[in-house]
Design an enzyme around this catalytic site. Structure first.
Site, PDB file in Angstrom:
ATOM      1  N   SER A 191       5.518   1.615  -0.367  1.00  0.00           N
ATOM      2  CA  SER A 191       5.846   2.245  -1.413  1.00  0.00           C
ATOM      3  C   SER A 191       7.081   2.877  -1.425  1.00  0.00           C
ATOM      4  O   SER A 191       8.254   2.249  -0.963  1.00  0.00           O
ATOM      5  CB  SER A 191       4.726   3.512  -1.741  1.00  0.00           C
ATOM      6  N   ASP A 348       0.126  -2.490 -11.169  1.00  0.00           N
ATOM      7  CA  ASP A 348       1.246  -1.667 -10.463  1.00  0.00           C
ATOM      8  C   ASP A 348       2.469  -1.572 -11.266  1.00  0.00           C
ATOM      9  O   ASP A 348       3.107  -2.634 -11.429  1.00  0.00           O
ATOM     10  CB  ASP A 348       1.545  -2.207  -9.220  1.00  0.00           C
ATOM     11  N   HIS A 378      -1.762  -0.031  -7.035  1.00  0.00           N
ATOM     12  CA  HIS A 378      -0.588   0.551  -5.975  1.00  0.00           C
ATOM     13  C   HIS A 378      -1.479   1.481  -5.181  1.00  0.00           C
ATOM     14  O   HIS A 378      -2.168   2.254  -5.683  1.00  0.00           O
ATOM     15  CB  HIS A 378       0.336   1.350  -7.051  1.00  0.00           C
TER      16      HIS A 378
END
Length: 408
Positions: A191, A348, A378
């Site tokens: 991320s 996501d 995610h």
């Protein structure tokens, strides 16, 4: 008593209404994901209320609550030596498997944790567990970078912390201290940590004074651009747990220490409208109509405003700074990148960031493995510990470690 029997069903109905989200049928552990998302939303709303009354910054409170909850969990590390150190002023946590008398030098992974540049820590059990398992599975030294967080610092300080720690570790004498093979080092992150890993890798590739460079980069559902918040994955997953579109936009604004009044303008791409001259030269580097396969584009249409707000870029120039948005790097930089692994999830908003970066790297001649999961979401890779244990977490983690084992 009769009132209780009326109240209880009403509360149950309200709770179910708050928790339930219409999710794609392919999402694994959908009810568990709904519960996780509902909990996160409730905590976030509480934190924003505290912020509203000016008692504390909402991100500080949220991170405190995350770390407090995390302390309730204990993860064994008896087979791995875990130490905290400081690399060029940056705190790191080092995971070392036990050495053997005639063993060759070990491989290594520099890992940068996610959390929107504002949450989590290398010391939380979620990342402690991930890095411990990586160290055990790969028999590798794992360096987890504890960069400073928003709101304590904002861009570019997180980037500088990650870069300084990585460059320090890459020094031959430091590698020798940890018995690391200088030819078998990967840089990785998930991320926002994937964002920092990609940006650091780009910077290292241009540093002519480095004698040791990463052999690989491995990016887990990375956030790579703030140019277009209407890519197909942003449109498709705008309300998807654990990262709805408006939350990602707010993370960007906080990272840049920007004004949250600009959130709606960013959402409709006013900052990169056709009349915003500063954005014109970057448009070709993020043309998802040519970078995405048709299976991802589906029937979505580009959102390109003819007129917008040039003052947004003037107020937040970092929106076009490649140290923050690695997807906008020039081809000359991409050609210098090492062999790359990118993991993406269908459910996501950041799916297309990773897919487009993979395509741009391939076009630049870099060997890329795009590992896409249709049933995952995610953040799933760190959710492997009860009560936030998901089959998607085990699935993605195993695939990621398998690639590192075969290529590092």
């Amino acid at each position: 008593m009769r009132a209780v029997w009326v109240l209880l069903p009403a509360l149950a109905a309200l709770s179910a209404y708050y928790v339930y989200l219409p999710l794609p049928g392919t999402v694994s552990d959908s009810w568990k994901l709904m519960l996780l998302d509902a909990t996160f939303r409730a905590v976030q709303q509480t934190c924003h209320l505290i912020h509203y009354f000016r008692l504390s910054h909402h991100l500080i409170v949220l991170n405190y609550l995350i770390c407090t909850f995390d302390k309730l969990k204990s993860v064994s590390s008896e087979h791995i030596n875990i130490t905290d150190a400081v690399f060029d002023g940056v705190e790191v946590r080092v995971f070392e498997p036990p050495g053997k008398p005639d063993e060759m030098l070990k491989r290594s992974v520099v890992y940068i944790h996610g959390g929107g540049w504002a949450l989590a820590s290398a010391r939380t059990s979620l990342y402690n567990n991930l890095c411990r398992i990586m160290a055990e599975s790969l028999n590798a030294v794992v360096v987890s970078v504890e960069y400073r967080l928003v709101p304590e610092v904002c861009f570019p300080e997180q980037f500088h912390d990650a870069l300084r720690a990585t460059k320090h570790f890459l020094q031959p004498d430091v590698l020798a201290e940890y018995s690391v093979d200088p030819n078998r080092i990967a840089i990785s992150g998930d991320s926002a940590g994937g964002n920092l890993a990609a940006a650091v890798c780009q910077q290292l590739s241009k540093d002519e004074h480095l004698t040791v460079r990463p052999k690989l980069q491995a990016l887990i559902y990375p956030v790579l651009q703030a140019f277009d918040f209407n890519t197909p994955s942003y449109q498709q997953n705008m309300n998807m747990p654990v990262l709805p579109r408006y939350v990602m936009i707010n993370y960007w604004i906080d990272y840049f220490n920007g004004n949250h009044d600009l959130a709606h303008s960013l959402l409709i791409n006013n900052h990169t409208a056709l009349d915003v001259g500063q954005a014109l030269s970057y448009r070709g580097r993020l043309n998802w109509t040519s970078l995405l396969p048709s299976s991802f584009k589906k029937n979505y249409k580009p959102v390109v405003q003819p007129t917008g707000m040039a003052e947004i870029i003037q107020e937040i120039p970092a929106l076009l700074d490649v140290r923050a948005v690695p997807l906008l790097a020039e081809n000359e930089t991409l050609q210098l990148q090492p062999k790359t692994y990118i993991l993406t999830c269908e459910n996501d908003v950041l799916r297309d960031d990773g897919v487009m970066y993979a395509k741009r790297l391939e076009n630049a001649g870099v060997e890329v493995t795009l590992d896409h999961f249709d049933d995952c979401f995610h953040g799933c890779m760190i959710f492997t510990i009860w009560p936030t244990d998901f089959s998607a977490g085990i699935q993605t983690r195993n695939s990621y470690i398998k690639w590192l084992d075969e290529n590092l």
